[in-house]
Write an enzyme that holds these catalytic residues in place. Structure first.
Site, short mmCIF file in Angstrom:
data_model
loop_
_atom_site.label_atom_id
_atom_site.label_comp_id
_atom_site.label_asym_id
_atom_site.label_seq_id
_atom_site.Cartn_x
_atom_site.Cartn_y
_atom_site.Cartn_z
N TYR A 83 -3.66 24.27 36.08
CA TYR A 83 -5.07 23.86 36.44
C TYR A 83 -5.93 24.27 35.56
O TYR A 83 -6.90 23.50 34.95
CB TYR A 83 -5.37 25.00 37.59
CG TYR A 83 -6.92 24.52 38.04
CD1 TYR A 83 -7.14 23.76 38.93
CD2 TYR A 83 -7.85 25.51 37.71
CE1 TYR A 83 -8.53 23.30 39.45
CE2 TYR A 83 -9.22 25.39 38.36
CZ TYR A 83 -9.39 24.12 39.08
OH TYR A 83 -10.63 24.00 39.63
N LYS A 113 -8.28 21.15 33.32
CA LYS A 113 -9.73 21.17 33.29
C LYS A 113 -10.23 21.25 31.66
O LYS A 113 -11.00 20.93 31.63
CB LYS A 113 -10.27 22.51 34.03
CG LYS A 113 -10.24 22.39 35.50
CD LYS A 113 -10.82 21.19 36.27
CE LYS A 113 -10.94 21.11 37.42
NZ LYS A 113 -11.73 20.07 38.07
#
Length: 204
Positions: A109, A113
Site C-alpha cells: 500500500y 501510494k
C-alpha cells in the site's frame, strides 16, 4: 467562497461511497456538471495490508490495479478529452499519508501510494503545457464506513492518534474540501503538489 466550478464538467471515479460520494455532492452544490461517475475496485471494503515477508503477487497486482493503473487509465481519458477541446482543467489524485511514511504491514500500500505521488508530479510536468494542473491529496485515516470499521477500536487507534497533533482522524468533508480547492481557480498556480490532510501526522 466562490470556487469557480459552476458549469464545469467533472469526472469523479470511485464515487460509490465515502470520499467519492462526498466529492460528487459538493461538486453538485458548487454548480459543476458531474458527467461521469465511475466505480473502480477501490470501492471494495478491503485494502491489501500484509507483512512484507508475506506479500503475494496477487496482493501486488490488486494494489497496483486499484492505486495506480486505474488512475493512469482514467486520467488519460480525461486529459485527452481536455486537450481535444482545448480546455484547461485540473485533476486531483487521492493518495495517502502512507506515501510519505512507512507503516507496518503496509509495504504494498505504501509503495503504490508513493508511486501515485510520483505519477502526479510527472502528469503535472507533461500536462502543464496543455493548461492542465495535476495535484494529489494525502489524507490520514478518514472516517468513511471503511475507516470507521477498521479504526473505531480505541486500543487500535490510539498509537496512530498519538502521532497526530490534532488528535483526531479526518472526516470525509476535510478531504472533499481539499479536493475542491485543488480543482478550483483558487489553486490556479498549484500543480505537481501533494497536499497532506493529516492533522499534522507528517510533521511529527
Amino acid at each position: 467562497m466562490e470556487l469557480g466550478l459552476a458549469g464545469r464538467r467533472v469526472l469523479v471515479t470511485g464515487a460509490g461511497k465515502g470520499i467519492g460520494r462526498g466529492t460528487v455532492q459538493a461538486l453538485h452544490a458548487a454548480g459543476a456538471r458531474v458527467v461521469a461517475v465511475s466505480r473502480t475496485r477501490a470501492d471494495l471494503d478491503s485494502l491489501v495490508r500484509e507483512p512484507f515477508l508475506e506479500v503475494t503477487k496477487e496482493a501486488c497486482d490488486t494494489s497496483f490495479d486499484v492505486n495506480l493503473r486505474a488512475v493512469i487509465q482514467v486520467s488519460q481519458i480525461v486529459a485527452r478529452g481536455m486537450i481535444a477541446r482545448g480546455a484547461p482543467g485540473a485533476i486531483v489524485n487521492v493518495s495517502s499519508q502512507a506515501s510519505h511514511r512507512a507503516l507496518t504491514n503496509h509495504s504494498v500500500y505504501c509503495s503504490t501510494k508513493g508511486a501515485l505521488d510520483m505519477l502526479t508530479k510527472v502528469m503535472a510536468l507533461e500536462l502543464g503545457p496543455h493548461k492542465i494542473r495535476v495535484n494529489a491529496v494525502n489524507p490520514t485515516v478518514v472516517m468513511t464506513p471503511m475507516g470507521q470499521a477498521n479504526w473505531s477500536n480505541p486500543h487500535k487507534a490510539k498509537p496512530l492518534l498519538d502521532r497526530i497533533p490534532l488528535g483526531k482522524f479526518a472526516e470525509v468533508e476535510h478531504v472533499v474540501d481539499a479536493i475542491l480547492f485543488l480543482l478550483s481557480d483558487r489553486s490556479g498556480m498549484t500543480t505537481g503538489s501533494t497536499l497532506p490532510v493529516d492533522g499534522g501526522f507528517l510533521a511529527t
